[in-house]
Design a protein around this motif. Sequence first.
Motif, PDB file in Angstrom:
ATOM      1  N   LEU A 191       6.153   5.734   3.974  1.00 20.52           N
ATOM      2  CA  LEU A 191       6.777   7.054   3.858  1.00 20.52           C
ATOM      3  C   LEU A 191       7.341   7.251   2.449  1.00 20.52           C
ATOM      4  O   LEU A 191       7.085   8.263   1.794  1.00 20.52           O
ATOM      5  N   ALA A 192       8.095   6.274   1.976  1.00 15.79           N
ATOM      6  CA  ALA A 192       8.737   6.399   0.661  1.00 15.79           C
ATOM      7  C   ALA A 192       7.703   6.432  -0.457  1.00 15.79           C
ATOM      8  O   ALA A 192       7.832   7.193  -1.418  1.00 15.79           O
ATOM      9  N   ALA A 193       6.641   5.627  -0.319  1.00 19.92           N
ATOM     10  CA  ALA A 193       5.614   5.582  -1.363  1.00 19.92           C
ATOM     11  C   ALA A 193       4.870   6.913  -1.443  1.00 19.92           C
ATOM     12  O   ALA A 193       4.621   7.437  -2.538  1.00 19.92           O
ATOM     13  N   ALA A 194       4.528   7.485  -0.288  1.00 22.06           N
ATOM     14  CA  ALA A 194       3.794   8.759  -0.273  1.00 22.06           C
ATOM     15  C   ALA A 194       4.658   9.867  -0.884  1.00 22.06           C
ATOM     16  O   ALA A 194       4.181  10.660  -1.706  1.00 22.06           O
ATOM     17  N   ILE A 195       5.922   9.905  -0.492  1.00 21.51           N
ATOM     18  CA  ILE A 195       6.842  10.926  -1.003  1.00 21.51           C
ATOM     19  C   ILE A 195       6.987  10.802  -2.517  1.00 21.51           C
ATOM     20  O   ILE A 195       6.910  11.777  -3.259  1.00 21.51           O
ATOM     21  N   GLU A 196       7.176   9.578  -2.976  1.00 23.99           N
ATOM     22  CA  GLU A 196       7.409   9.360  -4.405  1.00 23.99           C
ATOM     23  C   GLU A 196       6.163   9.685  -5.233  1.00 23.99           C
ATOM     24  O   GLU A 196       6.271  10.224  -6.330  1.00 23.99           O
TER      25      GLU A 196
END
Lengths: 128, 422
Positions: B17-22
């Motif tokens: 989730l964090a990687a996709a958002i970033e």
Amino acid sequence: MDNRKMICIVCPLGCQIEVVKDKNTRDFTVTGNQCKKGKDYGIKEMTNPTRILTTTVKLRSSYLRRLPVRTDIPISKALILDCMREINRIEVCAPVKAGTVLVRNIFNTGVNVIASRSISRLSRTDRA
Amino acid sequence: MQAEYDVVVIGAGPAGLAAAIEAKKNGVERVLLVDRDRELGGILQQCIHNGFGLHLFKEELTGPEYAEKFIDELNDLKIEYKLDTMVIDLTKEKVITMINPKDGLITVKAKAIVLAMGCRERTRGALNIPGTRPSGLFTAGTAQRFVNMEGYMVGKRVVILGSGDIGLIMARRMTLEGAKVLAVVELLPYSSGLTRNIVQCLDDYDIPLYLNHTIAQIQGKHRLEGVYITKVDDDRRPVEGAEFYVECDTLLLSVGLIPENELSKVAGIKLDITTNGPIVNESMETSAEGIFACGNVVHVHDLADYVTIEARRAGRSAAKYVKEMLNYNGKNIIVKAGRGIRYVVPHFINVDNLEDSLELYTRVDNVYKQTNLIVTLDDEILVRINKKRLVPGEIEHIKLNAGKLKGKEASRIMVEVRKEGA
């Protein structure tokens, strides 16, 4: 109990602290702590230890059968098992929004039990 | 026709989730997030206890609440995702083959990939515990999912083998749901769980923790009937005569996590034998150019917050790679685990690609008291941190200032434990 050894959990240091209650003055002395927070923690654990309670309630009309819930603020440790009995009586129906109050002011403590996730209305065979 | 994406992220737990958002926030348009589960959030959805977000959001959230923050952001950013989707093949050329009930078998081509598959639990098979094979044996995480999401109570009289965090959390959870937790059994002389979990999950409920003990035998024909618990010596061998029987119907195993790297292996990505995860550099890039990795697939973290921080770095790096902003010419500094250290991530550093600072994640190999954690660059001491206590159960984070590394001819960074003043 007038004396207790415990591990302080305010920070990762995990100091082994000992709290001693003076029989006459009823004051607490904390030893083994390396900061003031450890002292406060020790006294709180002796007077009124509190915890956030997290558990689940029955959920209908969704692909999961349980909805996670929690107390919105820490509740007295002594009340945790009573709270569990009360919370286990609840059944909710999806959809639910995180933060929805499910039990207001449980046992007159000023503590609410809230939903800790949002969930949509879907059957178990549907896909989210 | 093969769909094309800038960044494909595999796994939609805290790391994915964090990687996709970033990646999206850093100017990459076509981002795809893929997960095999029916909803986003990964294991966070079954971790209904609080304690998430303390470092990142300065508040105590439950797992589902922590997940929801990122899921909301993902939706606000209109990032595409596919659920119920299993990635079955991955190549160095960044072609991903996946399968789901709606699209069937599909292949997509990505400019960059982020591996965020997390880890899975070690099972009884990995331990070779003697005895019969009755029902009533679960890994702690499986029991957690049954109890917290599916609404099945797994047993009434419970023994837990392993004092990792999931085991500790489940000891409390089973107690709250009316079961009797008779013992938590730990082979090592110390628990591998966080101290706050020992206190809040065991001490609060007077659940006994047996250190230097293990389970010698499992008994029961159809359902588990009991286990023999035995003391072990310094070599972890059972001590004769120090055995006792505990009647129970359920045994939960919390005996370690294994990063899930089948896909990494298929793609020919180099793994570290200590972490069981990909070897990564400062940008969380693996040995395959343009394929990044983050979270528990790289090394098992203790806190989701740290997974998020690491995943953001991987997402940013993937975006930089797509925009051809990563430099491949500079010299690599090798990062080594010295005395007292089990591993350090990242494994090497290309100074040209450093952001302002870099966090080294490291685990010690034993309990150390009144000691120093030291980082040296060749022979020069870069960082010295006084530590009153170092335990294998808690990852240490060491922040390095990029300025201290730039423009130097050094070739090796070493992290080690030294006596105070040494």
